[in-house]
Motif scaffolding. Structure first.
Motif, PDB file in Angstrom:
ATOM      1  N   MET A   1      45.660  51.310  31.033  1.00  0.00           N
ATOM      2  CA  MET A   1      46.148  50.219  31.428  1.00  0.00           C
ATOM      3  C   MET A   1      45.288  50.121  32.733  1.00  0.00           C
ATOM      4  O   MET A   1      44.774  48.817  33.011  1.00  0.00           O
ATOM      5  N   GLU A   2      45.026  51.087  33.461  1.00  0.00           N
ATOM      6  CA  GLU A   2      44.667  50.871  34.881  1.00  0.00           C
ATOM      7  C   GLU A   2      43.132  50.482  34.645  1.00  0.00           C
ATOM      8  O   GLU A   2      42.582  49.659  35.236  1.00  0.00           O
ATOM      9  N   ARG A   3      42.508  50.879  33.748  1.00  0.00           N
ATOM     10  CA  ARG A   3      40.881  50.453  33.515  1.00  0.00           C
ATOM     11  C   ARG A   3      40.868  48.985  33.021  1.00  0.00           C
ATOM     12  O   ARG A   3      39.792  48.412  33.484  1.00  0.00           O
ATOM     13  N   LEU A   4      41.914  48.606  32.055  1.00  0.00           N
ATOM     14  CA  LEU A   4      41.795  47.443  31.632  1.00  0.00           C
ATOM     15  C   LEU A   4      41.966  46.525  33.022  1.00  0.00           C
ATOM     16  O   LEU A   4      41.386  45.396  33.148  1.00  0.00           O
ATOM     17  N   LEU A   5      42.881  46.684  33.837  1.00  0.00           N
ATOM     18  CA  LEU A   5      43.179  45.913  34.943  1.00  0.00           C
ATOM     19  C   LEU A   5      41.845  45.782  36.074  1.00  0.00           C
ATOM     20  O   LEU A   5      41.593  44.692  36.477  1.00  0.00           O
ATOM     21  N   VAL A   6      41.238  46.918  36.173  1.00  0.00           N
ATOM     22  CA  VAL A   6      40.204  47.202  37.112  1.00  0.00           C
ATOM     23  C   VAL A   6      39.070  46.372  36.575  1.00  0.00           C
ATOM     24  O   VAL A   6      38.267  45.633  37.231  1.00  0.00           O
ATOM     25  N   SER A   7      39.023  46.384  35.321  1.00  0.00           N
ATOM     26  CA  SER A   7      37.827  45.825  34.628  1.00  0.00           C
ATOM     27  C   SER A   7      38.037  44.063  34.673  1.00  0.00           C
ATOM     28  O   SER A   7      37.193  43.454  35.013  1.00  0.00           O
ATOM     29  N   SER A   8      39.341  43.546  34.656  1.00  0.00           N
ATOM     30  CA  SER A   8      39.555  42.331  34.471  1.00  0.00           C
ATOM     31  C   SER A   8      39.438  41.751  36.007  1.00  0.00           C
ATOM     32  O   SER A   8      39.047  40.588  36.321  1.00  0.00           O
ATOM     33  N   PHE A   9      39.912  42.620  36.990  1.00  0.00           N
ATOM     34  CA  PHE A   9      39.816  42.324  38.461  1.00  0.00           C
ATOM     35  C   PHE A   9      38.232  42.072  38.777  1.00  0.00           C
ATOM     36  O   PHE A   9      37.763  40.965  39.413  1.00  0.00           O
ATOM     37  N   ASP A  10      37.502  42.780  38.462  1.00  0.00           N
ATOM     38  CA  ASP A  10      36.051  43.048  38.459  1.00  0.00           C
ATOM     39  C   ASP A  10      35.283  41.751  37.867  1.00  0.00           C
ATOM     40  O   ASP A  10      34.478  41.006  38.529  1.00  0.00           O
ATOM     41  N   THR A  11      35.726  41.433  36.597  1.00  0.00           N
ATOM     42  CA  THR A  11      35.046  40.227  35.968  1.00  0.00           C
ATOM     43  C   THR A  11      35.539  38.954  36.700  1.00  0.00           C
ATOM     44  O   THR A  11      34.880  38.118  37.067  1.00  0.00           O
ATOM     45  N   TYR A  12      37.013  38.813  37.246  1.00  0.00           N
ATOM     46  CA  TYR A  12      37.443  37.585  38.052  1.00  0.00           C
ATOM     47  C   TYR A  12      36.556  37.616  39.177  1.00  0.00           C
ATOM     48  O   TYR A  12      36.164  36.289  39.448  1.00  0.00           O
ATOM     49  N   ASN A  13      36.440  38.611  39.841  1.00  0.00           N
ATOM     50  CA  ASN A  13      35.569  38.499  41.212  1.00  0.00           C
ATOM     51  C   ASN A  13      34.305  38.209  41.132  1.00  0.00           C
ATOM     52  O   ASN A  13      33.682  37.505  41.920  1.00  0.00           O
ATOM     53  N   GLN A  14      33.444  38.530  40.017  1.00  0.00           N
ATOM     54  CA  GLN A  14      32.271  38.197  39.634  1.00  0.00           C
ATOM     55  C   GLN A  14      32.198  36.894  39.337  1.00  0.00           C
ATOM     56  O   GLN A  14      30.982  36.113  39.907  1.00  0.00           O
ATOM     57  N   LYS A  15      33.112  36.404  38.610  1.00  0.00           N
ATOM     58  CA  LYS A  15      33.006  34.846  38.073  1.00  0.00           C
ATOM     59  C   LYS A  15      32.969  34.123  39.142  1.00  0.00           C
ATOM     60  O   LYS A  15      32.440  33.012  39.289  1.00  0.00           O
ATOM     61  N   PHE A  16      33.788  34.225  40.175  1.00  0.00           N
ATOM     62  CA  PHE A  16      34.196  33.417  41.506  1.00  0.00           C
ATOM     63  C   PHE A  16      33.124  33.833  42.884  1.00  0.00           C
ATOM     64  O   PHE A  16      33.647  33.164  43.825  1.00  0.00           O
ATOM     65  N   LEU A  17      32.413  34.750  42.543  1.00  0.00           N
ATOM     66  CA  LEU A  17      31.968  35.318  43.896  1.00  0.00           C
ATOM     67  C   LEU A  17      30.981  34.212  44.885  1.00  0.00           C
ATOM     68  O   LEU A  17      31.227  34.281  45.798  1.00  0.00           O
ATOM     69  N   GLY A  18      30.070  33.476  44.097  1.00  0.00           N
ATOM     70  CA  GLY A  18      29.484  32.230  44.390  1.00  0.00           C
ATOM     71  C   GLY A  18      30.212  31.026  44.877  1.00  0.00           C
ATOM     72  O   GLY A  18      29.700  30.108  45.568  1.00  0.00           O
ATOM     73  N   ARG A  19      31.511  30.769  44.496  1.00  0.00           N
ATOM     74  CA  ARG A  19      32.123  29.652  44.650  1.00  0.00           C
ATOM     75  C   ARG A  19      32.816  29.612  46.100  1.00  0.00           C
ATOM     76  O   ARG A  19      33.157  30.681  46.762  1.00  0.00           O
ATOM     77  N   SER A  20      33.118  28.448  46.549  1.00  0.00           N
ATOM     78  CA  SER A  20      33.747  28.490  47.945  1.00  0.00           C
ATOM     79  C   SER A  20      34.728  26.965  47.941  1.00  0.00           C
ATOM     80  O   SER A  20      34.593  26.068  46.977  1.00  0.00           O
TER      81      SER A  20
END
Length: 65
Positions: A25-44
């Motif tokens: 479950m922790e692996r899924l959560l970390v993967s989800s957080f990373d995907t979310y962060n990468q998706k919105f990295l360039g936005r402001s």
């Protein structure tokens, strides 16, 4: 955006029986957080880009006493 993401995480983590153990479950959560962060990295935030240059200039100057 964040509330929607939190709701999605809560939805998946409530179904604990689908996970073999807590580590999976922790692996899924970390993967989800990373995907979310990468998706919105360039936005402001709206309007922030207009003030970004001025803020950088203000923060790079030494503080006056």
């Amino acid at each position: 955006m964040i509330e929607s993401f939190n709701k999605q995480i809560k939805k998946y983590s409530h179904r604990k029986e689908q996970f073999q153990n807590e580590e999976s479950m922790e692996r899924l959560l970390v993967s989800s957080f990373d995907t979310y962060n990468q998706k919105f990295l360039g936005r402001s935030h709206k309007g922030f880009q207009q003030a970004e240059g001025e803020l950088e200039q203000m923060l790079s100057q030494p503080m006056e006493n």
